[in-house]
Design a protein around this motif. Structure first.
Motif, mmCIF file in Angstrom:
data_model
loop_
_atom_site.group_PDB
_atom_site.id
_atom_site.type_symbol
_atom_site.label_atom_id
_atom_site.label_comp_id
_atom_site.label_asym_id
_atom_site.label_seq_id
_atom_site.Cartn_x
_atom_site.Cartn_y
_atom_site.Cartn_z
ATOM 1 N N LEU A 80 4.142 13.302 -10.866
ATOM 2 C CA LEU A 80 3.320 13.638 -12.030
ATOM 3 C C LEU A 80 1.842 13.352 -11.802
ATOM 4 O O LEU A 80 1.017 13.644 -12.668
ATOM 5 C CB LEU A 80 3.814 12.855 -13.252
ATOM 6 N N GLY A 81 1.529 12.769 -10.645
ATOM 7 C CA GLY A 81 0.133 12.473 -10.338
ATOM 8 C C GLY A 81 -0.461 11.490 -11.327
ATOM 9 O O GLY A 81 0.120 10.431 -11.607
ATOM 10 N N PRO A 82 -1.624 11.802 -11.895
ATOM 11 C CA PRO A 82 -2.288 10.872 -12.822
ATOM 12 C C PRO A 82 -1.463 10.512 -14.049
ATOM 13 O O PRO A 82 -1.752 9.524 -14.717
ATOM 14 C CB PRO A 82 -3.564 11.636 -13.223
ATOM 15 N N LEU A 83 -0.454 11.316 -14.354
ATOM 16 C CA LEU A 83 0.362 11.047 -15.546
ATOM 17 C C LEU A 83 1.557 10.149 -15.236
ATOM 18 O O LEU A 83 2.280 9.744 -16.148
ATOM 19 C CB LEU A 83 0.855 12.364 -16.153
ATOM 20 N N GLY A 84 1.793 9.834 -13.969
ATOM 21 C CA GLY A 84 2.932 9.004 -13.594
ATOM 22 C C GLY A 84 2.697 7.542 -13.895
ATOM 23 O O GLY A 84 1.555 7.081 -14.017
ATOM 24 N N ARG A 85 3.778 6.786 -14.024
ATOM 25 C CA ARG A 85 3.679 5.345 -14.323
ATOM 26 C C ARG A 85 3.181 4.569 -13.115
ATOM 27 O O ARG A 85 2.406 3.623 -13.240
ATOM 28 C CB ARG A 85 5.059 4.835 -14.756
ATOM 29 N N SER A 86 3.645 4.938 -11.927
ATOM 30 C CA SER A 86 3.207 4.306 -10.688
ATOM 31 C C SER A 86 3.610 5.207 -9.530
ATOM 32 O O SER A 86 4.478 6.075 -9.666
ATOM 33 C CB SER A 86 3.830 2.912 -10.524
ATOM 34 N N SER A 149 -2.144 -2.342 -9.153
ATOM 35 C CA SER A 149 -2.243 -1.215 -10.077
ATOM 36 C C SER A 149 -2.265 0.117 -9.336
ATOM 37 O O SER A 149 -2.817 0.233 -8.251
ATOM 38 C CB SER A 149 -3.511 -1.343 -10.924
ATOM 39 N N VAL A 150 -1.653 1.118 -9.924
ATOM 40 C CA VAL A 150 -1.442 2.470 -9.413
ATOM 41 C C VAL A 150 -0.228 2.507 -8.493
ATOM 42 O O VAL A 150 0.639 3.356 -8.640
ATOM 43 C CB VAL A 150 -2.676 3.058 -8.699
ATOM 44 N N TYR A 151 -0.129 1.555 -7.560
ATOM 45 C CA TYR A 151 1.015 1.555 -6.651
ATOM 46 C C TYR A 151 2.294 1.082 -7.337
ATOM 47 O O TYR A 151 3.341 1.709 -7.198
ATOM 48 C CB TYR A 151 0.722 0.680 -5.428
ATOM 49 N N TYR A 162 1.601 -8.067 -16.659
ATOM 50 C CA TYR A 162 0.773 -8.714 -15.643
ATOM 51 C C TYR A 162 0.689 -7.840 -14.402
ATOM 52 O O TYR A 162 1.653 -7.153 -14.043
ATOM 53 C CB TYR A 162 1.360 -10.073 -15.256
ATOM 54 N N VAL A 163 -0.467 -7.910 -13.733
ATOM 55 C CA VAL A 163 -0.661 -7.171 -12.487
ATOM 56 C C VAL A 163 -1.227 -8.096 -11.413
ATOM 57 O O VAL A 163 -1.467 -9.284 -11.652
ATOM 58 C CB VAL A 163 -1.595 -5.954 -12.702
#
Length: 277
Positions: A80-86, A149-151, A162-163
């Motif tokens: 989903l690219g930018p719309l994905g959770r990770s 974050s992102v990964y 938490y991240v």
């Protein structure tokens, strides 16, 4: 003579954090066995391995048995690219942490451990374990500290997200200074200010932009933490030679271990021992 209380501050750095294993071996050989570990991300995981009583040989055996798939598997939402959770699933990393660290509670550890993470809502640095939230399950705290974050998706603990602790303390020497040390030994395997390999053009795309931003943020943060050091407690900084952008490059773990050992042995051999103790 020896320092009475050594606190080891172990940085983030992904797979490159295997260098902490070699550095900790050199510390023990030269009489600087930590009385407390403070770790961020992979540094927290390595610290937990040793704090649980694991030997150097045991740590090497476990870390070198890992494959890329043990820490990095695409999540369904990545499409989903930018719309994905990770981009990556959290389960493989959680399972790998459980395999690497036999202890399940902070109270099970033979040596105190403090793990850093960041509260998503407040942006505050949060400490788990000794000097912080010690009731949190150890493996949950280690995942939270590693959830870049992102990964990876955030860790949800007690209803809060938490991240990765590297967003606030990639080189956790300041939390280490609060643990009543008379010497802090910091091992840094995180991003450097300049990391593009010679002759290789910069990468492009959204993920590359994210990685560049994280590198700049973390590299500057680490240098500023060193510059702010108050000097009341001696600080020794060890920087193993590790290549850039190797976050998931676990196949070279032994090379990182050896680099950590070489650099720590060299740096610690030049440390002046305290007089009159």
């Amino acid at each position: 003579m020896k320092y009475a209380r050594v606190v080891a501050a172990l940085s983030g750095g992904g797979a490159k954090g295997a260098a902490h294993i070699g550095a900790l071996k050199a510390m023990e050989e030269q009489g600087y066995a930590p009385g407390h570990y403070v770790g961020t991300s992979m540094g927290a995981v390595i610290g937990a391995m040793f704090a649980s009583g694991m030997s150097y040989e045991g740590a090497v055996q476990r870390i070198t048995a890992l494959s890329r798939g043990d820490v990095a598997r695409l999540a369904a939402g990545a499409l989903l690219g930018p719309l994905g959770r990770s981009i990556l699933k959290d389960e493989p990393l959680r399972e790998t942490i459980a395999q690497l660290v036999p202890a399940q509670r902070f109270d099970d550890l033979a040596v105190p451990l403090t793990v850093t993470a960041v509260d998503v809502e407040t942006s505050e640095l949060v400490l788990f374990g000794a000097g912080g939230k010690s009731e949190v399950p150890l493996h949950d705290a280690l995942y939270a500290s590693s959830a870049l974050s992102v990964y990876y998706p955030p860790a949800v603990i007690g209803g809060r997200a938490y991240v990765d602790g590297g967003l606030r303390a990639v080189f956790p020497i300041e939390p280490a200074a609060a643990m009543d040390p008379d010497l802090v030994i910091g091992v840094y395997t995180g991003p450097q200010a300049v990391e593009e390999p010679k002759g290789e053009p910069g990468r492009y795309g959204l993920l590359a932009a994210h990685d560049h931003a994280m590198r700049i943020l973390m590299a500057v943060q680490a240098e500023e933490a060193i510059a702010r050091w108050n000097g009341r407690v001696p600080l020794v900084v060890i920087r193993p030679q590790v290549e850039p952008r190797a976050t998931f490059d676990v196949k070279h773990a032994m090379r990182y271990v050896e680099s950590g050992y070489r650099e720590a042995s060299k740096v610690l051999a030049a440390v002046k021992r305290p007089a009159g103790r």
